[in-house]
Structures are given as structure tokens and as C-alpha cells.
Design a protein around this motif. Structure first.
Motif, short mmCIF file in Angstrom:
data_model
loop_
_atom_site.label_atom_id
_atom_site.label_comp_id
_atom_site.label_asym_id
_atom_site.label_seq_id
_atom_site.Cartn_x
_atom_site.Cartn_y
_atom_site.Cartn_z
N PHE A 311 0.83 -1.20 0.00
CA PHE A 311 0.00 0.00 0.00
C PHE A 311 0.87 1.26 0.00
CE2 PHE A 311 -2.47 3.36 2.10
CZ PHE A 311 -3.55 3.41 1.24
N LYS A 312 1.94 1.23 0.81
CA LYS A 312 2.85 2.39 0.84
C LYS A 312 3.51 2.60 -0.53
CE LYS A 312 4.01 2.38 5.77
NZ LYS A 312 5.07 2.16 6.78
N ARG A 313 3.84 1.48 -1.19
CA ARG A 313 4.43 1.58 -2.53
C ARG A 313 3.43 2.17 -3.52
NH1 ARG A 313 6.26 -3.35 -3.04
NH2 ARG A 313 5.19 -4.26 -4.84
N LEU A 314 2.15 1.77 -3.39
CA LEU A 314 1.11 2.34 -4.24
C LEU A 314 1.00 3.85 -4.06
CD1 LEU A 314 -1.92 -0.15 -4.07
CD2 LEU A 314 -0.49 0.37 -6.05
N VAL A 315 0.99 4.29 -2.80
CA VAL A 315 0.87 5.72 -2.51
C VAL A 315 2.07 6.48 -3.08
CG1 VAL A 315 0.82 7.45 -0.67
CG2 VAL A 315 -0.53 5.36 -0.45
N GLN A 316 3.26 5.93 -2.90
CA GLN A 316 4.47 6.59 -3.38
C GLN A 316 4.46 6.71 -4.90
OE1 GLN A 316 8.04 4.49 -2.36
NE2 GLN A 316 9.41 6.11 -3.10
N VAL A 317 4.11 5.62 -5.57
CA VAL A 317 4.07 5.63 -7.04
C VAL A 317 3.00 6.58 -7.55
CG1 VAL A 317 3.53 4.22 -9.07
CG2 VAL A 317 5.04 3.32 -7.30
N SER A 318 1.83 6.58 -6.90
CA SER A 318 0.74 7.45 -7.34
C SER A 318 1.12 8.92 -7.21
CB SER A 318 -0.54 7.16 -6.55
OG SER A 318 -0.38 7.51 -5.19
N GLN A 319 1.88 9.26 -6.17
CA GLN A 319 2.34 10.65 -6.02
C GLN A 319 3.29 11.04 -7.14
OE1 GLN A 319 3.95 10.51 -2.04
NE2 GLN A 319 2.00 11.05 -1.07
#
Length: 507
Positions: A311-319
Motif C-alpha cells: 500500500f505504501k508503494r502504491l501511494v508513493q508511485v501514485s504521487q
């Protein structure tokens, strides 16, 4: 004929009775210049070369006076037929025409035009004056139609449709006003060719077009070329939407621009991308790209089957992805005219560099098209090609293939497999097919432990994780097959290591 002769003012005729006895309202005649019309017609009748100077942009309906329209049209037809247009040759066509005014027939009027003719040197300027006044009259007509439609408010013509129709009419008027470039000197064309070659030389990878982010595909096509219509076709589950989504993201991610002294942006790499997703929602499309970049299965993202680290990787990539210039229009069932209007708007506001349509068969033609689906597809493909040239951007349009592919032993698609293939194949600059043999081999799995199973395993190992981009038509380059890597869990296409290439197929 003199300038006292004017066309009837329809507004004054309609309002005359209503305003009888009241203070006269200020009435205005439509913009026109009879002097310019007379001078130009006289110049053409004296020297037919004057017609060549205005024929590229001036049509009979641009003249205000109906008699002038007839004279110009008749003269143009004679000149086009290789004959001379003079008062004597035109006389035959107006012998029975009603008099212009008492004591003045049309043949007599032709003689007056020649007497008062301007020189051929001024013909272009007079033609431009006539044209510009005709455009102003057309603007008035569009404005009147807008007002009348807004007052009437018919149920079947809601405000949104009224705005769209007015926008299309205004844009069409603006485009017609460009007159077209006409002939270019060969020296000018050579200069443009050298500039393109110089850009390719200076750009990383030596591409004259926009890089797709797929090395071998770029090498085969030279990148995505401006003004090209590229058809990307494939059977269901081949990954055509995945491929075009990958390309869209790669192009938008690489966007770099440099502000020029005049305030405009010079694009150095990549492009602003417009994506018409007629089948999938913007959310589904974003999920695909997110899965690809974060390397997390899109199925896991949709079902929430992810751990905290993912989930943290998703947030980072989306940013990181949120700032890329990729714009999605998820409106379904739009017409080619609506698509064109929205693309022009994006071009004006953001500087569009690549347009994607997913997919072609979900577009509709104009309401006037009632000849059938084939004719409608012809209108759509012709419209997309014209839009690509007008906006000077490549357009990638996805297309379905007919089921006849499934009936062949070799499932690789061919140009004849395109639905309504006549117009699609004809209008496209590039036709490319996506093919994954793995999809078909996987469905022929025999029972384990048999000799056939071992053969199947060997074939699966050969085709697993590979896809083919088959270029069946390319106006500016070679046809052939490009092998790509495909990761199904991330719906991601990529470059294949050279030792992973499939063996060459011999036709």
C-alpha cells in the motif's frame, strides 16, 4: 449597376408592419461590398489569370449579390474547361436571365463590369475583402441560429448539444478561413525534411517521432510520427488496451518542454497525451497504470488484497505519477465530431502531442449517416485521419478484429481481418496487430504425463511472457514483426532481452 442597388434586408421587411407608426428602429444591412465584387468580376473578364489568384479560397457563395454569384460560377466553369470567360462567351448563359433593373439586362451589365474593371494586380486583395465579408455574414447567421435555438428550447436539442453544435460550426468556419497552404516550393519542402532529420539526429535514440518507450518498436517505426493515424488491432485478451496504455504512460512520463521567449513551449521529449477511454472508466485505466508501475497485480489492487508495504508503494508511485500530463476522457458513445471538438480544446489549453482512442468501433458517426455501419466507420476513420493532420499529432486508434482469425490454424492476424477493413486499412498510415501465442497455446493444454504434455510444456516455455507487434502496413517504413516482453499480472509490455527473441518465422 451602381451601389444604390442592395439586397433586401429581411429584418426590415419582417419588422416593417410591426413598427408602422412607431419610431423607426436602427436596422443594419449584412456586411458586403458591391464595389469590390464588381471590380473583381471585371478583372476576371478582362484577364482570366485574375481567377487563378482567388480560386483557391473564393467560391460563388462568398459573393453577396446573387447575380454576381452566377457570373463568377459561370466564368469559373468556363475557365476550368480551358475556355475563355469574356462578356461575349458568357452572354449565351444569360440571354434569358431576368433584367437586373429596368433597361439593364445581364449581358449589358457584363459589358459595364469590363469597363469599370480593376487591374489584375489588385484581384487577390479584392477577393480577400469579399471572402472576409462573407465570413462576417456567416458569423451573424450562426449567432442568429444560436439565439433562435436558445429561445425555442426544443426537448430533443438540449443546451449541451446547442453549445457543441455552435462550437463545431465556429471551428469549421475558422478552419475554412485558413484557405489552405496551396503548393509548397520544393526548396521549402526540403527545408522541412532537413529539420526533421536534424531533430532525429539530436534526439536520444535517433527518432524522428515520439518514442513509445519500447526500443524495438521505435526502431521499426522511427517513433510515433506527427499527423499519422495508427490503427492498433487485436482479438480480445491479446493486450491491445494494455499496450496502448503502456505507450501513453511512457510518452507522458517523458514529457519535457522548454519555455521560449515568445511565451510558447518547445517540446523536447515526450508529449501531452489525450486518452479517450470509451470502454473502460478512468479509474480502471488508472488502476492498470498503477499496477504496472508499482508492480502489484491489478486484481490484488481491486480486491484490496495488499499488505501495508504494498500500500505504501502504491501511494508513493501514485504521487510520482500524479503530475504527468495524461488526460483521460471516459465519456462513452461519443461521436467523431464530439471527439474532435474535445481534442481541439485540449490542444488549445494544454498543447496536445498524442491522442489515443480506445476503441474505434465505439465511436459513432454524424446523425446524417444512415447508409449503414460500413459507411459510418468510413466517416470515423476519415475524420480521425483529418484530425491527426489538423492537430499535427499522431492518433492511435484501437480496433477490433473479425472472428475469422479464430478459424485459422495460424492465429496471427492479417489486414483482411480488420472489421470494415476497407476504410480502416485505406485511411491508416500504420496498421499494427497485437498477438500473444501464449494465450492460444495455454488453452490447448493436454493431460499431464502424456507425450503431448511434454511437447506442450516446451512450446509454452518458448512463447511464455512474449508478445508480437505485427506491423501489417506502414506508409513510411518497413512492415514486419517486433517481439515484446509481456507480464500479464501487471498488464505490462516491455523490451525483450536479445537472447529471448522468438525464432524468425519464414512466410
Amino acid at each position: 449597376m451602381n451601389n444604390a442597388r442592395t439586397a433586401p434586408d429581411l429584418l426590415s421587411l419582417a419588422s416593417g408592419a410591426a413598427n408602422a407608426g412607431n419610431e423607426a428602429l436602427p436596422l443594419r444591412a449584412a456586411p458586403h461590398n458591391l464595389d469590390a465584387e464588381q471590380a473583381l468580376l471585371g478583372a476576371i473578364l478582362v484577364n482570366n489569370e485574375a481567377h487563378d489568384r482567388v480560386s483557391g479560397f473564393l467560391d460563388p457563395h462568398h459573393f453577396f449579390d446573387p447575380v454576381h454569384q452566377q457570373i463568377y460560377e459561370t466564368a469559373a466553369k468556363l475557365i476550368a474547361g480551358g475556355k475563355q470567360a469574356t462578356p461575349i462567351t458568357l452572354r449565351t448563359y444569360f440571354e434569358t436571365a431576368p433584367p437586373i433593373e429596368p433597361g439593364l439586362t445581364v449581358p449589358q451589365y457584363l459589358g459595364r463590369l469590363v469597363t469599370n474593371a480593376t487591374t489584375i494586380i489588385n484581384a487577390y486583395d479584392y477577393g480577400r475583402t469579399i471572402y472576409d465579408l462573407a465570413i462576417r455574414r456567416h458569423l451573424i447567421l450562426i449567432g442568429e441560429d444560436m439565439v433562435n435555438a436558445a429561445y425555442d428550447s426544443p426537448i430533443e436539442f438540449p443546451p449541451g448539444d446547442q453549445i457543441e453544435e455552435a462550437e463545431n460550426r465556429l471551428f469549421s468556419l475558422a478552419e475554412n478561413g485558413k484557405y489552405g497552404q496551396g503548393f509548397l516550393g520544393f526548396g521549402t519542402a526540403l527545408t522541412h525534411a532537413i529539420e526533421m532529420a536534424n531533430n532525429a539526429y539530436q534526439r536520444e535514440g535517433g527518432l524522428s517521432g515520439i518514442s513509445t518507450g519500447l526500443r524495438d518498436l521505435d526502431a521499426k517505426m522511427g517513433g510515433l510520427q506527427a499527423s499519422d493515424l495508427i490503427i492498433l488491432a487485436g482479438r480480445p485478451s491479446m493486450g491491445k488496451t494494455a499496450l496502448v496504455t503502456n505507450i501513453a504512460f511512457n510518452v507522458a512520463k517523458n514529457y519535457k518542454a522548454e519555455r521560449q521567449p515568445d511565451g510558447t513551449d518547445k517540446v523536447l521529449d515526450g508529449a501531452v497525451v489525450g486518452f479517450f477511454s470509451l470502454e473502460m472508466s478512468a479509474e480502471q485505466l488508472a488502476t492498470r497504470i498503477l499496477a504496472e508501475q508499482a508492480e502489484i497485480s491489478s486484481e490484488k489492487i481491486r480486491r484490496g488484497m495488499i499488505n501495508e508495504a504494498e500500500f505504501k508503494r502504491l501511494v508513493q508511485v501514485s504521487q510520482q505519477m500524479s503530475t504527468i500530463p495524461l488526460f483521460i476522457d471516459q465519456t462513452g458513445g461519443i461521436s467523431i465530431a464530439q471527439l474532435a471538438a474535445r481534442a481541439r480544446k485540449l490542444k488549445r489549453q494544454r498543447g496536445l502531442g498524442l491522442l489515443i482512442v480506445d476503441y474505434l468501433q465505439l465511436l459513432s458517426g454524424s446523425r446524417r449517416t444512415s447508409e449503414g455501419r460500413v459507411q459510418e466507420i468510413t466517416e470515423i476513420t476519415t475524420g480521425l485521419k483529418a484530425l491527426a493532420k489538423e492537430l499535427e499529432v499522431p492518433i492511435i486508434a484501437l480496433s477490433q478484429l473479425s472472428r475469422q482469425v479464430e478459424q485459422r490454424e495460424d492465429k496471427r492476424p492479417q489486414l483482411s481481418d480488420l472489421r470494415e477493413s476497407g476504410s480502416i486499412e485505406q485511411d491508416a498510415d500504420v496498421v499494427m496487430f497485437v498477438f500473444r501465442e501464449e494465450y492460444y497455446v495455454e488453452r490447448t493444454k493436454p493431460s499431464e504425463g502424456t507425450a503431448e504434455f511434454q511437447t506442450w510444456m516446451e512450446k509454452m516455455q518458448m512463447v511464455s511472457g512474449k508478445a508480437e507487434a505485427i506491423i501489417g502496413k506502414q506508409r513510411h517504413g518497413p512492415v514486419g514483426t517486433v517481439t515484446l516482453a509481456f507480464e500479464g499480472q501487471y498488464t505490462r509490455f516491455g523490451n525483450l532481452a536479445h537472447d529471448q527473441y522468438l525464432p524468425e518465422r519464414h512466410e
